[in-house]
Design a protein around this motif. Structure first.
Motif, PDB file in Angstrom:
ATOM      1  N   GLY A   1      22.324  15.724  -6.152  1.00 43.20           N
ATOM      2  CA  GLY A   1      22.016  14.626  -5.255  1.00 43.20           C
ATOM      3  C   GLY A   1      20.714  13.913  -5.567  1.00 43.20           C
ATOM      4  O   GLY A   1      19.977  14.276  -6.482  1.00 43.20           O
ATOM      5  N   THR A   2      20.447  12.886  -4.767  1.00 45.52           N
ATOM      6  CA  THR A   2      19.253  12.049  -4.930  1.00 45.52           C
ATOM      7  C   THR A   2      18.627  11.799  -3.565  1.00 45.52           C
ATOM      8  O   THR A   2      19.334  11.612  -2.569  1.00 45.52           O
ATOM      9  CB  THR A   2      19.616  10.698  -5.567  1.00 45.52           C
ATOM     10  N   LEU A   3      17.304  11.796  -3.534  1.00 44.90           N
ATOM     11  CA  LEU A   3      16.584  11.430  -2.318  1.00 44.90           C
ATOM     12  C   LEU A   3      15.692  10.226  -2.592  1.00 44.90           C
ATOM     13  O   LEU A   3      15.328   9.939  -3.731  1.00 44.90           O
ATOM     14  CB  LEU A   3      15.748  12.602  -1.792  1.00 44.90           C
ATOM     15  N   ILE A   4      15.367   9.513  -1.520  1.00 42.95           N
ATOM     16  CA  ILE A   4      14.346   8.472  -1.592  1.00 42.95           C
ATOM     17  C   ILE A   4      13.180   8.935  -0.741  1.00 42.95           C
ATOM     18  O   ILE A   4      13.352   9.675   0.252  1.00 42.95           O
ATOM     19  CB  ILE A   4      14.858   7.100  -1.120  1.00 42.95           C
ATOM     20  N   GLY A   5      11.975   8.549  -1.146  1.00 42.30           N
ATOM     21  CA  GLY A   5      10.791   8.913  -0.381  1.00 42.30           C
ATOM     22  C   GLY A   5       9.756   7.817  -0.430  1.00 42.30           C
ATOM     23  O   GLY A   5       9.883   6.840  -1.178  1.00 42.30           O
ATOM     24  N   ARG A   6       8.727   7.989   0.381  1.00 47.16           N
ATOM     25  CA  ARG A   6       7.614   7.042   0.400  1.00 47.16           C
ATOM     26  C   ARG A   6       6.321   7.813   0.475  1.00 47.16           C
ATOM     27  O   ARG A   6       6.225   8.820   1.190  1.00 47.16           O
ATOM     28  CB  ARG A   6       7.733   6.098   1.597  1.00 47.16           C
ATOM     29  N   MET A   7       5.333   7.353  -0.275  1.00 48.63           N
ATOM     30  CA  MET A   7       4.007   7.961  -0.225  1.00 48.63           C
ATOM     31  C   MET A   7       2.945   6.880  -0.075  1.00 48.63           C
ATOM     32  O   MET A   7       3.174   5.704  -0.402  1.00 48.63           O
ATOM     33  CB  MET A   7       3.736   8.807  -1.470  1.00 48.63           C
ATOM     34  N   ASP A   8       1.802   7.276   0.412  1.00 51.49           N
ATOM     35  CA  ASP A   8       0.653   6.374   0.489  1.00 51.49           C
ATOM     36  C   ASP A   8       0.122   6.114  -0.911  1.00 51.49           C
ATOM     37  O   ASP A   8      -0.026   7.039  -1.711  1.00 51.49           O
ATOM     38  CB  ASP A   8      -0.436   6.988   1.362  1.00 51.49           C
ATOM     39  N   PHE A   9      -0.142   4.849  -1.208  1.00 53.75           N
ATOM     40  CA  PHE A   9      -0.568   4.501  -2.560  1.00 53.75           C
ATOM     41  C   PHE A   9      -1.900   5.139  -2.930  1.00 53.75           C
ATOM     42  O   PHE A   9      -2.084   5.625  -4.052  1.00 53.75           O
ATOM     43  CB  PHE A   9      -0.667   2.979  -2.709  1.00 53.75           C
ATOM     44  N   GLU A  10      -2.842   5.181  -2.009  1.00 52.05           N
ATOM     45  CA  GLU A  10      -4.176   5.689  -2.317  1.00 52.05           C
ATOM     46  C   GLU A  10      -4.209   7.221  -2.365  1.00 52.05           C
ATOM     47  O   GLU A  10      -4.724   7.810  -3.309  1.00 52.05           O
ATOM     48  CB  GLU A  10      -5.183   5.180  -1.289  1.00 52.05           C
ATOM     49  N   THR A  11      -3.680   7.852  -1.350  1.00 51.24           N
ATOM     50  CA  THR A  11      -3.802   9.321  -1.239  1.00 51.24           C
ATOM     51  C   THR A  11      -2.677  10.077  -1.945  1.00 51.24           C
ATOM     52  O   THR A  11      -2.807  11.271  -2.200  1.00 51.24           O
ATOM     53  CB  THR A  11      -3.804   9.745   0.234  1.00 51.24           C
ATOM     54  N   LYS A  12      -1.560   9.391  -2.217  1.00 41.79           N
ATOM     55  CA  LYS A  12      -0.351  10.009  -2.797  1.00 41.79           C
ATOM     56  C   LYS A  12       0.277  11.037  -1.848  1.00 41.79           C
ATOM     57  O   LYS A  12       1.079  11.867  -2.262  1.00 41.79           O
ATOM     58  CB  LYS A  12      -0.652  10.656  -4.158  1.00 41.79           C
ATOM     59  N   LYS A  13      -0.071  10.965  -0.576  1.00 46.29           N
ATOM     60  CA  LYS A  13       0.533  11.846   0.420  1.00 46.29           C
ATOM     61  C   LYS A  13       1.918  11.328   0.790  1.00 46.29           C
ATOM     62  O   LYS A  13       2.089  10.148   1.118  1.00 46.29           O
ATOM     63  CB  LYS A  13      -0.338  11.920   1.674  1.00 46.29           C
ATOM     64  N   ILE A  14       2.914  12.229   0.734  1.00 42.36           N
ATOM     65  CA  ILE A  14       4.286  11.836   1.041  1.00 42.36           C
ATOM     66  C   ILE A  14       4.449  11.650   2.543  1.00 42.36           C
ATOM     67  O   ILE A  14       4.069  12.502   3.349  1.00 42.36           O
ATOM     68  CB  ILE A  14       5.282  12.880   0.508  1.00 42.36           C
TER      69      ILE A  14
ATOM     70  N   HIS B   1       0.811  -1.218   0.000  1.00 39.68           N
ATOM     71  CA  HIS B   1       0.000   0.000   0.000  1.00 39.68           C
ATOM     72  C   HIS B   1       0.849   1.274   0.000  1.00 39.68           C
ATOM     73  O   HIS B   1       0.342   2.348   0.324  1.00 39.68           O
ATOM     74  CB  HIS B   1      -0.940  -0.003   1.205  1.00 39.68           C
ATOM     75  N   LYS B   2       2.118   1.136  -0.359  1.00 39.50           N
ATOM     76  CA  LYS B   2       3.029   2.273  -0.392  1.00 39.50           C
ATOM     77  C   LYS B   2       3.698   2.373  -1.761  1.00 39.50           C
ATOM     78  O   LYS B   2       3.777   1.398  -2.498  1.00 39.50           O
ATOM     79  CB  LYS B   2       4.114   2.143   0.688  1.00 39.50           C
ATOM     80  N   ILE B   3       4.173   3.566  -2.072  1.00 41.34           N
ATOM     81  CA  ILE B   3       5.021   3.782  -3.237  1.00 41.34           C
ATOM     82  C   ILE B   3       6.330   4.382  -2.746  1.00 41.34           C
ATOM     83  O   ILE B   3       6.335   5.427  -2.084  1.00 41.34           O
ATOM     84  CB  ILE B   3       4.373   4.738  -4.256  1.00 41.34           C
ATOM     85  N   TYR B   4       7.421   3.697  -3.023  1.00 45.30           N
ATOM     86  CA  TYR B   4       8.739   4.247  -2.778  1.00 45.30           C
ATOM     87  C   TYR B   4       9.233   4.891  -4.070  1.00 45.30           C
ATOM     88  O   TYR B   4       8.989   4.364  -5.161  1.00 45.30           O
ATOM     89  CB  TYR B   4       9.713   3.165  -2.336  1.00 45.30           C
ATOM     90  N   PHE B   5       9.917   6.018  -3.953  1.00 44.81           N
ATOM     91  CA  PHE B   5      10.340   6.723  -5.152  1.00 44.81           C
ATOM     92  C   PHE B   5      11.717   7.352  -4.971  1.00 44.81           C
ATOM     93  O   PHE B   5      12.172   7.601  -3.844  1.00 44.81           O
ATOM     94  CB  PHE B   5       9.326   7.809  -5.536  1.00 44.81           C
TER      95      PHE B   5
END
Length: 273
Positions: free
Chosen positions: A211-224, A189-193
């Protein structure tokens, strides 16, 4: 701040400008933004082979103005899908590849990409697909906001209906330079990007890497839910799940050094869940 471990995992000779990867069945499938081949590296045998994605267009180290710019690769659980960035009219090809049969099926995405640009006011100078992942009945395409308008966002294309959508996403700066999506992967239920910052406002030209960052958001809401800078010098462009358990998750990342070298460094990044 998320704790993380970033290590060099392996180096693959014979691949330059790596732009995306998938880890599947002990193999790493790698695409390059200046090549028309899909590369298959066996981790167990440490061997490399390649498959031509477009039958009548062989080529590696293709010059910038002519390349298909394959920037994203994803899997529906069976086949692999490779997408051109759409950042120029020559970069609108998508290819389905079957690992079991080695069959390729190229598709012209010009009409689809043009419709997305026109419908959601993301013009050619700001359109740059660099990540893709499958949802239940749709394909998510991640637009890298490295154009003049910094339009990071997620296009959703239904696979069952004639519908699309676009969700703008605001990403943090790295060293005071805007960052833009370079890949994404769905994990339940997550998206890592990944998002990279280059000091140039162009979806065509390369700039100084910040540089580069990694992040995670909720799959449904797309909230980071979090972002974490993992390097201020590397331009990571590919992200795939390697291993996970109840406490941590490990990814493999590929780096595009924007050089003519014919080897690619694959890194392992481990995060707590």
């Amino acid at each position: 701040m998320k704790e993380f471990i970033l290590d060099l995992f392996l180096t693959i000779k014979g691949i330059g400008a790596a732009s995306g990867l998938i880890y599947q069945d002990s193999k790493i499938y790698v695409i390059s933004d200046n090549s028309n081949y899909l590369y298959e590296y066996s981790v167990e045998n440490q061997s490399l082979k390649k498959e031509l994605l477009i039958a009548d267009s062989p080529g590696e180290n293709i010059k910038k103005s002519e390349k298909k710019d394959f920037e994203s690769i994803s899997s529906d659980g069976k086949d692999l899908y490779v997408f051109g960035s759409g950042s120029t009219a020559k970069r609108n090809i998508a290819v389905r590849y079957s690992p079991s049969s080695a069959k390729t099926d190229p598709v012209d995405f010009s009409e689809i990409f043009n419709n997305l640009q026109n419908t959601y006011a993301v013009d050619q100078d700001n359109f740059n697909i660099e990540g893709a992942c499958f949802a239940d009945h749709s394909i998510l395409l991640f637009n890298r906001g490295n154009g003049p308008q910094n339009q990071n966002g997620i296009f959703s294309i239904s696979t069952t209906e004639d519908t699309t959508s676009f969700t703008p996403i605001e990403l943090p700066k790295i060293q005071n330079v805007a960052s833009g999506f370079t890949d994404a992967v769905r994990v339940e239920h997550k998206i890592y990007f990944l998002a990279t910052a280059e000091d140039v406002a162009s979806n065509y030209l390369d700039g100084e890497v910040k540089g580069t960052l990694i992040g995670r958001m909720d799959f449904e809401t797309k909230k980071i839910e979090f972002t974490q800078v993992i390097s201020e010098t590397h331009k990571f462009e590919g992200l795939t799940v390697y291993k996970e358990d109840n406490e941590k998750i490990s990814f493999l990342l590929c780096e595009d050094s924007d050089s003519d070298t014919d080897e690619s460094h694959i890194y392992k990044l481990t995060l707590p869940k």
